[in-house]
Design an enzyme around this catalytic site. Structure first.
Site, PDB file in Angstrom:
ATOM      1  CD  GLU A 128      -2.867   1.260   2.251  1.00 32.31           C
ATOM      2  OE1 GLU A 128      -2.768   0.582   3.208  1.00 32.31           O
ATOM      3  OE2 GLU A 128      -3.662   2.382   2.179  1.00 32.31           O
ATOM      4  CG  ASP A 129       1.625   2.942   3.376  1.00 31.89           C
ATOM      5  OD1 ASP A 129       0.567   3.273   2.598  1.00 31.89           O
ATOM      6  OD2 ASP A 129       1.585   2.721   4.474  1.00 31.89           O
TER       7      ASP A 129
END
Ligand code: MN
Length: 739
Positions: free
Chosen positions: A90-91
């Site tokens: 996600e990051d």
């Protein structure tokens, strides 16, 4: 399986680095497993390099903290690896393919599950929140490890919530209290549930939290002395009367549970008595009952407080005996009695069932099928909600489902069924079989016939009474609480609506074609017709009927398409009514889509019987076929169930002040002489006529009066209600939705 006492948490705080993590978990995981975890750590640290948390610490402290929590639960290595990697996709630049390449398909799927949940998490609207949780539960159904990582993620974020901006804190805390803490509870992980609750409490009600924390700590020494005294006394008594080996523990209950008690009873901390819980751990089930006997002979039990969760385990598999007794110095104390094994499950829940495969680097058979079956409610949750489109609906349902069982009732055959508080015979019937639910007319509870709205009580024996002609109704949605019942009723109502629309659509089309001197059936085949269906986005002819019935396609449109050159007249029915209204309005007032409600004289306007709107109430119109517009109060629950496309803006005509409208007022008062006279005087002083009054008294010497009165508008109603409230002896005045 006697390892509960050695299963204390490993981490009181987030490890400083991987070495500290390794040091603490090396007794539980093999060197090969720890190597894998280290690889994951290095991979994750590299990916998150340069990122910092709001606390100013490097980002990797977060996945490390999450992994430490998962290690506290002694979960399998794949779950720990997922914990370390959970935010990479996600990051960071890392892709799922990268994860698969380095760590294999199992971890890839787990990380994918966690990512899918997280990606939606910070969208703000209420709608999205329900949707997220729905996806989360669906993901859980496939692999419960995803949810365990998510819970650990949330716990770590809650522990570090002080770094979040104030505006986000309460939203996150509320979500934690609504969803994550109950979810941990349903998975039986009590330590996590308790911590999540206390953390949420701190951010949601800081004033009350700190005040309570201070009061609890002020009395700490005194409490500890008392706890020691009870433990000593209880130990001596059991030793004197029995040969068993056992251990006794005592502790104050957690802050949030005390706060809930204070709220439920409307009392201060000083008045909450049973804040201490004692636990006796023994070796066998027989010994549990033996100790119970000793406890009850030592201290007087409080009636109704004994619960046998050994004979009737909770849905999360919790087993224990609970009793509340009047202990030394007349203090109420709760005593829980259970075996070592039960204690392990009580503290660690689903995590207590984890199986390790020392040999494999990363066992996939992390939990056996039989254990997963015990957590069957998870699957059920998923299956009920897979078809729920409305996220709000889902969110509401899930909240009830996550609430711990409050009531145990029996079938006529003596089987035990569990329900949340407030469950009715409808919930009971649907819990047994959909057919039973669909046809229930009443129930026999302990041999006595009760209505559908009867609230089930602990220990009731319930028998469902059915009728072939009975059908589920929308009104049932208001009196049932389980999501199983609700989703079944909704499904039935929706299919009924569809069936009716189909019939109506077919009828309308046939009629319109007949007027043209044509037979509808003749035109429902051939390439032209297929092309038409496609253009309209209908899968088949039934779909077309339904859409005509709902008013989304007009018969006129169908005629013009299928009978080129012919022109049909607009029918004043269904949704076309809305158009007719709008065009009439446009002619008279130019651009406005608001219909003015004039009063009873207008044949096209009716007032809904369910909510009795009166002038001044915010209102909304519903276009009903052949019956004009039905006006509901804007907050009427029924409007939520309606076809939204047929709702129309309406407003009161301020010029029209004549007709009185009937509303229903409920007055609760003490049962004292002369009060009815005072009430009627208030009504007449305000020029309000009473049409009907029903009065009954309760066992608690209260009187409940239901008045049907006619009022001019909301202002007059408010005035008379305010005046009633001021009458001495009256406890409450409310306007009722229905008579
Ligand atoms: Mn995270």
């Amino acid at each position: 399986m006697v390892e509960s006492l050695s299963r204390a948490p490993l981490f009181s705080k987030t490890p400083e680095g991987f070495d500290e993590l390794e040091e603490k978990i090396k007794d539980y995981y093999s060197p090969a497993q720890i190597d894998l975890l280290r690889e994951a750590y290095e991979f994750s640290a590299k990916a998150h390099e340069g990122q910092i948390r709001r606390s100013g610490e490097p980002y990797i402290t977060h996945p490390l903290g999450v992994t430490a929590i998962l290690a506290d639960l002694r979960l399998d290595i794949a779950t720990l690896v997922t914990g370390i990697l959970h935010d990479t996709v996600e990051d960071t630049e890392v892709t799922l393919e990268d994860i698969e390449e380095h760590f294999g398909p199992v971890i890839r799927d787990l990380v994918d599950g966690v990512t899918k949940i997280s990606q939606m998490q910070f969208r703000h609207t209420h709608e999205k929140q329900g949707e997220n949780i729905r996806k989360m539960i669906v993901a859980t159904g496939k692999d419960v490890r995803v949810i365990l990582v998510k819970l650990a993620d949330r716990l770590h974020n809650m522990r570090t919530l002080n770094h979040m901006p104030y505006s986000k804190q309460s939203r996150i805390a509320q979500e934690t209290l609504d969803i994550y803490a109950p979810l941990a509870g349903r998975l039986g992980i009590m330590s996590m549930k308790v911590e999540l609750e206390d953390l949420s409490f701190r951010y949601l009600h800081p004033d009350q939290y700190y005040e309570l924390a201070q009061k609890v700590s002020q009395r700490k020494q005194e409490r500890q002395k008392y706890i020691d005294e009870v433990i000593e006394l209880l130990t001596k008594e059991i030793q004197a009367r029995s040969q068993i080996s056992f251990k006794v523990y005592g502790r104050p209950k957690h802050l949030y549970s005390i706060f809930k008690k204070m709220q439920a009873r409307g009392v201060d901390y000083e008045q909450v008595y049973d804040v201490l819980a004692f636990r006796v751990i023994v070796q066998s089930v027989a010994e549990c009952y033996e100790v119970l006997g000793i406890v009850h002979s030592l201290w007087k039990p409080i009636p109704g407080r004994f619960k046998d969760f050994i004979a009737m385990p909770k849905t999360n598999n919790y087993q224990s005996l609970h009793t509340t007794v009047i202990g030394p110095k007349a203090e109420r104390i709760e005593v829980q009695i259970r075996t070592e094994e039960m204690n392990l499950v009580a503290e660690w829940g689903i995590a207590a069932h984890w199986k390790y495969k020392e040999s494999s680097r990363m066992g996939n058979d992390y939990i056996d099928e039989a254990t997963l079956k015990k957590f069957n409610w998870l699957r059920e949750l998923v299956s009920f909600h897979q078809n729920t489109r409305n996220s709000d609906e889902f969110l509401e349902n899930i909240k009830t489902d996550l609430v711990e069982t409050e009531i145990y009732v029996f079938t006529p055959k003596g089987e035990v069924k569990e329900f949340p508080d407030g469950a009715t015979p409808i919930d009971f019937a649907y819990a047994i079989h959909t057919q039973l639910g669909d046809h229930i007319v009443a129930a026999r509870v302990n041999g006595r016939i009760v209505p559908l709205k009867y609230k089930l009580q602990n220990g009731d024996t319930v028998e469902v009474i059915t009728s072939k002609n009975q059908k589920p109704s929308k009104d049932w949605l208001k009196i049932c609480v389980t999501s199983k019942a609700k989703s079944k009723i909704r499904a039935f109502v929706k299919s009924e609506q569809r069936r009716r629309s189909l019939e109506l659509g077919k009828e309308l089309l046939e009629k319109t074609f007949r007027k043209q001197g044509e037979s509808l059936q003749k035109h429902l085949k051939g390439p032209e017709f297929e092309k038409f269906l496609k253009e309209e986005g209908c899968a088949n002819v039934n779909e077309l009927y339904v859409r005509v019935g709902y008013g989304k396609i007009t018969p006129k449109h169908v005629v013009e398409k299928l009978l080129p050159g012919k022109k049909a007249e607009e029918e004043l029915s269904g949704s076309y009514l809305a158009k007719a209204f709008k065009s009439a309005l446009n002619r008279s007032k130019k651009s406005s889509s608001v219909i003015t409600v004039d009063g009873m004289n207008d044949v096209l306007v009716r007032y809904a019987k369910c909510c009795h709107p009166i002038p001044g109430d915010p209102i909304v119109g519903f276009i009903s076929r052949g019956r004009g517009i039905t006006v509901h109060r804007a907050d009427c629950e029924k409007t939520f169930e309606m076809d939204q496309e047929r709702l129309i803006d309406v407003e009161w005509n301020r010029a029209n002040k004549d007709s009185g409208r009937i509303v229903c007022i409920r007055v609760v008062s003490h049962d004292i002489p002369g009060l009815l006279k005072s009430m009627t005087e208030v009504f007449s002083a305000h020029g309000v006529n009473i049409h009907n009054a029903q009065i009954r008294t309760t066992k608690e010497r209260k009187a409940i009066c239901i008045f049907d009165v006619s009022v001019r508008d909301i202002q007059q109603l408010t005035e008379v209600m305010t005046a009633l409230e001021k009458v001495k002896g009256i406890i409450g005045v409310t306007r009722m939705l229905r008579n």
